[in-house]
Design an enzyme around this catalytic site. Structure first.
Site, short mmCIF file in Angstrom:
data_model
loop_
_atom_site.label_atom_id
_atom_site.label_comp_id
_atom_site.label_asym_id
_atom_site.label_seq_id
_atom_site.Cartn_x
_atom_site.Cartn_y
_atom_site.Cartn_z
N SER A 54 0.86 -1.19 0.00
CA SER A 54 0.00 0.00 0.00
C SER A 54 0.89 1.24 0.00
O SER A 54 2.09 1.15 0.35
CB SER A 54 -0.85 -0.01 1.27
OG SER A 54 -1.54 1.22 1.44
N TYR A 87 -2.26 -1.02 10.16
CA TYR A 87 -2.31 -1.28 8.72
C TYR A 87 -0.98 -0.90 8.07
O TYR A 87 -0.38 -1.70 7.33
CB TYR A 87 -3.46 -0.45 8.12
CG TYR A 87 -3.62 -0.56 6.64
CD1 TYR A 87 -4.32 -1.64 6.08
CD2 TYR A 87 -3.10 0.39 5.77
CE1 TYR A 87 -4.49 -1.74 4.70
CE2 TYR A 87 -3.25 0.30 4.41
CZ TYR A 87 -3.95 -0.77 3.87
OH TYR A 87 -4.11 -0.86 2.51
N1 LIG Z 1 -8.66 0.20 -1.61
C1 LIG Z 1 -7.57 0.88 -1.43
O1 LIG Z 1 -7.57 2.09 -1.55
C2 LIG Z 1 -6.29 0.16 -1.11
C3 LIG Z 1 -5.10 0.90 -1.16
C4 LIG Z 1 -3.90 0.25 -0.92
C5 LIG Z 1 -3.90 -1.08 -0.63
N2 LIG Z 1 -5.07 -1.77 -0.55
C6 LIG Z 1 -4.98 -3.19 -0.26
O2 LIG Z 1 -5.49 -3.91 -1.36
C7 LIG Z 1 -6.00 -5.17 -0.91
C8 LIG Z 1 -7.40 -5.34 -1.44
O3 LIG Z 1 -8.16 -4.26 -0.98
P1 LIG Z 1 -9.54 -3.83 -1.63
O4 LIG Z 1 -9.59 -2.38 -1.55
O5 LIG Z 1 -9.71 -4.53 -2.92
O6 LIG Z 1 -10.50 -4.38 -0.51
P2 LIG Z 1 -11.95 -5.06 -0.54
O7 LIG Z 1 -12.44 -4.94 0.85
O8 LIG Z 1 -12.74 -4.53 -1.68
O9 LIG Z 1 -11.58 -6.58 -0.85
C9 LIG Z 1 -10.88 -7.36 0.06
C10 LIG Z 1 -11.36 -8.80 -0.07
O10 LIG Z 1 -10.57 -9.57 0.85
C11 LIG Z 1 -11.43 -10.47 1.53
N3 LIG Z 1 -10.84 -10.82 2.82
C12 LIG Z 1 -10.77 -10.04 3.94
N4 LIG Z 1 -10.18 -10.73 4.93
C13 LIG Z 1 -9.88 -11.96 4.43
C14 LIG Z 1 -9.26 -13.11 4.98
N5 LIG Z 1 -8.86 -13.14 6.26
N6 LIG Z 1 -9.10 -14.19 4.19
C15 LIG Z 1 -9.53 -14.17 2.90
N7 LIG Z 1 -10.12 -13.13 2.33
C16 LIG Z 1 -10.28 -12.02 3.09
C17 LIG Z 1 -12.74 -9.72 1.67
O11 LIG Z 1 -13.83 -10.61 1.89
C18 LIG Z 1 -12.83 -8.99 0.33
O12 LIG Z 1 -13.48 -9.77 -0.65
C19 LIG Z 1 -5.89 -5.16 0.61
O13 LIG Z 1 -4.71 -5.83 0.98
C20 LIG Z 1 -5.78 -3.67 0.92
O14 LIG Z 1 -5.10 -3.45 2.12
C21 LIG Z 1 -6.27 -1.17 -0.79
#
Ligand SMILES: NC(=O)c1ccc[n+]([C@@H]2O[C@H](COP(=O)([O-])OP(=O)(O)OC[C@H]3O[C@@H](n4cnc5c(N)ncnc54)[C@H](O)[C@@H]3O)[C@@H](O)[C@H]2O)c1
Length: 246
Positions: free
Chosen positions: A140, A153
């Site tokens: 991230s 985080y």
């Molecule tokens: N959205 C952002 O702005 C952003 C920015 C930087 C990094 N990220 C990272 O990107 C990744 C995906 O984020 P996103 O925004 O697509 O989130 P999201 O919440 O849309 O999707 C995350 C998915 O992970 C699943 N999940 C959660 N805990 C879990 C577990 N213990 N085991 C298996 N599945 C699990 C959830 O059910 C969900 O389907 C994450 O690692 C997040 O930290 C997101």
């Protein structure tokens, strides 16, 4: 990617789902891992509509037995793992770090850090047995700079970069490529759940003046997982509209 297989953790939503679609469009078979059965199955449906084979495996990445199972079930179904998007993660309730409840800190470490480590360990060891593969770990912007009120985080995302670089250094000669992405704030369900004033303020703080869209991350992940990125290894790629440049 015809005939190749990808595992995507957190494949039921956000970056995971967008990347699954992108890889399916390039012909890859898809193994979706998620705690959400409904969302995971929806992604599988979308991939199958594109014309590839896809399965859903209900698993919690923070539980090592679940991780071993998603690896075994994918290999049983598709024969081998060529690509791994090590992506599942959770954020936090947005409190000052010194006020973060102990159980919340622990839960974030369990999913984001232990989950990423177990995935790397069991998937990469499987790839080593079958001739190699490529891996993208989701860090991230919070993995390259501190993010106030998201201390746990940010700490786990810095740790993912440490793991990614270290394993890249250890296994670079074994035909495994390992990279990390550092997305800025993107409009995924995780972020859409924040208050609208917070979303607006985040967009204004980005040099490009807007938040990212999940497909802009998926494009980069698909590239990094592909042979087009054959000499990119141990890298941390920012996808953040310039946020890390400040
Ligand atoms: N959205 C952002 O702005 C952003 C920015 C930087 C990094 N990220 C990272 O990107 C990744 C995906 O984020 P996103 O925004 O697509 O989130 P999201 O919440 O849309 O999707 C995350 C998915 O992970 C699943 N999940 C959660 N805990 C879990 C577990 N213990 N085991 C298996 N599945 C699990 C959830 O059910 C969900 O389907 C994450 O690692 C997040 O930290 C997101």
């Amino acid at each position: 990617m015809q005939g190749k297989t990808a595992i995507i953790t957190g494949g039921g939503s956000g970056f995971g789902r967008e990347t699954a679609i992108k890889l399916a469009e390039r012909g890859a078979n898809i193994s979706i891992v998620d705690v959400s059965k409904e969302q995971g199955n929806e992604t599988v449906k979308l991939c199958k509509e594109i014309g590839v084979d896809a399965i859903f495996i209900e698993a919690d990445v923070s539980k090592v037995e679940d991780v071993k199972r998603y690896v075994a079930e994918t290999v049983e179904r598709f024969g081998k793992i060529d690509m791994f998007f090590n992506n599942a993660g959770i954020s936090g309730s947005g409190v000052l770090t010194l006020e973060c409840p102990d159980d919340e800190f622990e839960a974030i470490v369990n999913v984001n850090l232990k989950g990423a480590f177990y995935g790397l360990k069991y998937v990469a060891n499987e790839m080593l047995k079958t001739g190699g593969g490529s891996i993208v770990n989701t860090a991230s912007l919070g993995g390259v700079v501190g993010i106030p009120t998201l201390g746990a985080y940010s700490a786990t995302k810095h740790a993912i970069i440490g793991l990614s670089k270290t394993i890249a250094g250890e296994y670079g000669r074994e035909n495994i490529r390992i990279n990390a992405i550092a997305p800025g704030t993107n409009e995924t369900p995780m972020v859409k759940a924040f208050p609208s004033e917070a979303i607006q303020a985040m967009a204004e703080a980005v040099p490009m003046g807007r938040l990212g869209q999940p497909h802009e991350v998926a494009n980069v992940v698909a590239f990094l997982l592909s042979d087009d990125a054959s000499y990119i290894h141990g890298a941390v790629i920012s996808i953040d509209g310039g946020a890390a440049a400040l």
